[in-house]
Enzyme design. Structure first.
Site, PDB file in Angstrom:
ATOM      1  N   TYR A  40      -1.265  12.557  -6.194  1.00  0.00           N
ATOM      2  CA  TYR A  40      -1.931  11.167  -5.782  1.00  0.00           C
ATOM      3  C   TYR A  40      -3.264  11.258  -5.739  1.00  0.00           C
ATOM      4  O   TYR A  40      -4.033  10.597  -6.564  1.00  0.00           O
ATOM      5  CB  TYR A  40      -1.304  10.724  -4.414  1.00  0.00           C
ATOM      6  CG  TYR A  40      -1.804   9.646  -3.784  1.00  0.00           C
ATOM      7  CD1 TYR A  40      -1.466   8.374  -4.273  1.00  0.00           C
ATOM      8  CD2 TYR A  40      -2.939   9.515  -2.861  1.00  0.00           C
ATOM      9  CE1 TYR A  40      -1.933   7.021  -3.830  1.00  0.00           C
ATOM     10  CE2 TYR A  40      -3.553   8.223  -2.398  1.00  0.00           C
ATOM     11  CZ  TYR A  40      -2.976   7.115  -2.968  1.00  0.00           C
ATOM     12  OH  TYR A  40      -3.741   5.727  -2.610  1.00  0.00           O
ATOM     13  N   SER A  84       0.483   3.798  -7.225  1.00  0.00           N
ATOM     14  CA  SER A  84      -1.060   3.233  -7.030  1.00  0.00           C
ATOM     15  C   SER A  84      -2.329   4.020  -7.707  1.00  0.00           C
ATOM     16  O   SER A  84      -2.528   4.125  -8.642  1.00  0.00           O
ATOM     17  CB  SER A  84      -0.961   2.937  -5.445  1.00  0.00           C
ATOM     18  OG  SER A  84      -2.164   2.194  -5.147  1.00  0.00           O
ATOM     19  N   ASP A 132       3.080  -8.008  -6.018  1.00  0.00           N
ATOM     20  CA  ASP A 132       2.075  -6.905  -5.566  1.00  0.00           C
ATOM     21  C   ASP A 132       0.849  -7.566  -5.513  1.00  0.00           C
ATOM     22  O   ASP A 132       0.265  -7.638  -6.633  1.00  0.00           O
ATOM     23  CB  ASP A 132       2.289  -5.737  -6.730  1.00  0.00           C
ATOM     24  CG  ASP A 132       1.364  -4.494  -6.115  1.00  0.00           C
ATOM     25  OD1 ASP A 132       0.715  -4.704  -5.161  1.00  0.00           O
ATOM     26  OD2 ASP A 132       1.706  -3.370  -6.656  1.00  0.00           O
ATOM     27  N   HIS A 167       4.170  -3.880  -3.620  1.00  0.00           N
ATOM     28  CA  HIS A 167       3.518  -2.776  -3.945  1.00  0.00           C
ATOM     29  C   HIS A 167       4.430  -1.524  -3.389  1.00  0.00           C
ATOM     30  O   HIS A 167       4.390  -0.441  -3.845  1.00  0.00           O
ATOM     31  CB  HIS A 167       2.097  -2.687  -3.011  1.00  0.00           C
ATOM     32  CG  HIS A 167       1.495  -1.524  -3.560  1.00  0.00           C
ATOM     33  ND1 HIS A 167       0.808  -1.436  -4.659  1.00  0.00           N
ATOM     34  CD2 HIS A 167       0.872  -0.492  -2.867  1.00  0.00           C
ATOM     35  CE1 HIS A 167       0.036  -0.300  -4.793  1.00  0.00           C
ATOM     36  NE2 HIS A 167       0.157   0.421  -3.696  1.00  0.00           N
TER      37      HIS A 167
END
Length: 793
Positions: A525, A606, A721, A763
């Site tokens: 991430y 993301s 999203d 999302h």
């Protein structure tokens, strides 16, 4: 400066893009897949932007309009292509079957307490689309749970989800937020708990809001945006316009939303967001003001005991002065009026408040201040640790506080004295993640949740009413057929490009041989101060058991694993550190013998989707497969959509290794504090170097290696999203297919470039269990095919 064509000039790339070394013998070799016939996507070469004298074409700008028929046709044709690819993935039905079987087990969340002895918790019997809210009067023998709210009854396809719940002080009323198709827009409903009667009034256009009841149970505080003007109504969740002018309101039970009291707004700062909570003693409203996505906030408070005739009287005053403008707002006092640090309320005794903060403490500390003397009364209760990050603090049992630390990405839980900060007890827990600490200051008993890579989940009950804490297992989640003794989890520290040691967890079968033959999934991430900690995942276990997959999670810079300094080392001008860390983690897995490039898949969501896309641009030779979920792909225009100035919420669904949970809810223009903004010349030069959309190139030409191509890639997005809007993935998809394939008669790119576009989804939050299983089977079935991973019964 001379205009840049979409493939970019090699000379300019060498100036703007960090140079990497590509090894021909590590290249992604063509797999025995058919040459794909990608749908034609119109290129509008007339769309060109000027960034500080540099012209950047944007031929797929038209894909930014989700309502255009041409965009819908493009999505439809891509779905057809993806379906044809997935149909050839042999492991897909096996994955779906095993995931369904393994998910079919009872699950519980940590209970929370209201009134004297009423508890609330969520429960899922196994394959229910969404968790169900239950209540129970105590946990003594004979006490029975009562179903309070079942979100599965709200929509036949599971597209309506429960996003927030708040129970009033005396357990009289339940306010809950509903989201449709995964959008961030929420509608608040109110239920009278005694007879489950729904009050007639609902609250609309709510987004990025808490729900905090006043102790008199007359109503609650919440936040919302102004309703669209007449003629501007859209399908909420598919819009791409920015969200501005957040407002804080108080809603009285039994009244229409139009009569709600406007408590605060700031028209001079339309990007500010407001969130309120009521202090434990019910006297104060604490308002958090946020801008951007950094862990900083202003903090104001209002003493409700000083309001003449209370909030009701204040509402009448507003109407008398200006029933239309609502110009008068609550008399908040500005305790912290700068965006220098983060402050979170922990407890208060009259005017003496305790906060968790990173003020001059990047690893956080506990501080205290007297509101009567706010300038000179600040002092540290728990000093910042030299090594560990103070993650949370909860007051309990009168004058005690439960604190959790993150130590080398592993949780430590302590009981301390709230007044002095002195350590009283260290609670014995295994290596893993503590979540959902549920405590009230007036209670001696509290609950907390725990999970790890090899522990599906435990809810512990701890009693502080005795001389030493008494801890017992309150509930334990059991996954039928899962044998943790077959697997091993360990942590290593990998040297990044600049020598920084990067922690990485590796989970694999105990009998694994380090011969480079194993498929491997590397997850990352690296952004927004988010820590990726050990967590159980059904999907991970299925991959390890039935595909022989090695599973790894790299705790790269940009996250919060070592505090704000670690976060800052992977943001703004230093964002390249994230990619270097992730690439170094991948190289380690190859060099030690866990896997080889052709069998290595990377995944992220993301901000992690950006990570994956940037890494395959910079090192296409190092990976055999890439799964990029809802990524931020256009770094030059992200700030123009939804609230691109706000922080991304990336929901970490531990059971599926999908995404990670961020501490914020935000997107779009708020991300400029994390990434920068192309409208500023210096920051433009940061962004253009790694923006996935603007760095797609042909590796066989760039690095002179005929066998090097992009790894097989699946971009995952959703039509609703409204955080990372789907245009990011759609534009990158069209660009990759054009640059790597359709612009050439005979392209060396034989690895597929496809997209999985979920309909009636957002999302990641609020997805039904069925959608979770289907998506996991699709993406990992695709991974198994391209990595040539064979099914093991």
């Amino acid at each position: 400066m001379e205009g840049i064509n979409y493939l970019f000039k090699v000379q300019l790339l060498h100036q703007l893009v960090p140079q990497t070394t590509i090894s021909n013998d590590m290249g992604s070799l063509p797999l025995p897949l058919n040459q794909y016939s990608y749908p034609n996507a119109r290129r509008d070469n007339s769309v060109v932007d000027d960034f500080h004298g540099i012209t950047i074409p944007d031929p797929y700008r038209w894909l930014e309009n989700p309502d255009a028929q041409e965009v819908k046709d493009f999505v439809h044709s891509q779905l057809q292509l993806t379906d044809s690819v997935l149909e050839s993935c042999a492991a897909r039905p096996n994955l779906r079957h095993k995931l369904t079987n393994l998910f079919d087990h009872p699950r519980y969340t940590v209970p929370f307490r209201r009134s004297h002895n009423t508890y609330f918790y969520f429960h899922n019997s196994g394959l229910q689309p969404h968790n169900v809210l239950y209540m129970q009067n105590g946990f003594h023998a004979g006490a029975q749970p009562h179903l309070l709210l079942d979100p599965n009854a709200l929509s036949p396809d599971g597209s309506v989800s429960l996003t927030a719940v708040s129970v009033s002080q005396h357990a009289d009323f339940l306010a809950y937020g509903l989201s449709s198709s995964g959008t961030d827009w929420v509608t608040i409903n109110i239920m009278r708990i005694q007879d489950k009667h729904l009050l007639p009034h609902t609250l609309s256009w709510v987004k990025f809001s808490s729900i905090s009841w006043t102790h008199d149970t007359k109503g609650f505080f919440y936040s919302r945006y102004p309703a669209p003007k007449e003629g501007q109504l859209v399908d909420a969740g598919t819009e791409t316009n920015t969200n501005l002018y957040h407002e804080l309101y108080y809603h009285f039970l039994g009244t229409d939303q139009s009569q709600d009291i406007l408590c605060w707004r700031d028209p001079q700062n339309p990007e500010y967001r407001f969130r309120a909570s009521v202090s434990d003693d019910g006297r104060y409203i604490i308002m958090y003001i946020e801008q951007g996505c950094d862990p900083v906030n202003k903090l104001y408070y209002c003493d409700m005991s000083e309001l003449t005739n209370g909030l009701q009287g204040f509402g009448n005053k507003q109407e008398e002065e200006d029933p239309h403008a609502h110009a008068t707002m609550l008399p908040f006092v500005k305790l912290v009026d700068t965006f220098d640090a983060q402050f979170q309320y922990v407890a208060n005794d009259d005017t003496v408040f305790t906060f968790l903060t990173n003020k001059n403490a990047p690893k956080y500390k506990l501080v205290r201040v007297d509101l009567k003397e706010p300038i000179n009364s600040w002092f540290d209760v728990i000093h910042e640790s030299e090594r560990d990050v103070l993650e949370s603090a909860c007051a309990v049992n009168g004058n005690q506080v439960i604190v959790s630390y993150l130590s080398d990405v592993k949780y430590v839980v302590q009981v301390r004295d709230l007044e002095t900060g002195c350590l009283q007890h260290l609670l014995p827990i295994d290596i893993g993640t503590v979540n959902g600490i549920s405590a009230r200051r007036q209670d001696s008993i509290f609950f907390f949740g725990f999970s790890s890579f090899l522990s599906p989940g435990i809810v512990y009950q701890c009693d502080l009413g005795t001389q030493a804490p008494v801890i017992k297992i309150f509930r334990e989640i059991v996954v039928p057929g899962f044998d943790r003794s077959q697997f091993h989890a360990n942590q290593v520290f990998v040297a990044s490009k600049d020598g920084t040691k990067i922690p990485m967890f590796i989970v694999a079968r105990k009998d694994i041989s380090l011969d480079g033959s194993h498929p491997c999934l590397l997850y990352g991430y690296g952004g927004f101060n988010v820590s990726v900690t050990p967590c159980f995942s059904v999907s991970r276990i299925v991959l390890a058991r039935h595909l022989g997959c090695v599973l790894s999670i790299a705790n790269i810079r940009g996250g919060g694993e070592y505090g704000e300094e670690w976060h800052k080392a992977g943001s703004l001008a230093k964002k390249q550190n994230c990619f270097d860390d992730f690439i170094s983690a991948a190289e380690y897995l190859v060099s030690v013998g866990y896997t080889q490039p052709a069998k290595l898949c990377i995944e992220g969501g993301s901000n992690g989707g950006l990570l994956v896309a940037a890494c395959i641009n910079q090192r296409p030779d190092l990976f055999g497969c890439a799964l990029a979920h809802v990524g931020v792909m256009d770094m030059l225009r992200f700030h123009k959509f939804t609230i691109g100035l706000f922080r991304v919420l990336v929901l970490y669904i531990c059971i599926t290794i999908t995404f990670i949970s961020d501490r914020g809810y935000y997107s779009g223009h708020a991300w400029t504090s994390e990434f920068g903004c192309s409208e500023k010349e210096e920051e433009f030069h940061w962004l253009i170097k790694y923006s996935p959309l603007h760095n797609v190139r042909r590796p066989w030409e760039e690095f002179g290696g005929g066998s090097i191509q992009y790894p097989s890639t699946m971009l995952l997005t959703a039509d609703h999203d409204d955080r990372v809007v789907p245009l990011h993935s759609l534009k990158l998809l069209a660009t990759m297919q054009y640059v790597l394939s359709t612009s050439m008669k005979q392209s060396p790119q034989t690895n597929p470039i496809i997209a999985r576009i979920e309909c009636k989804a957002g999302h990641g939050a609020g997805r039904s269990m069925q959608k979770i299983i289907e998506e996991a089977a699709d993406r990992y079935g695709f991974m198994a095919k391209v990595l040539e991973a064979h099914w093991i019964e």
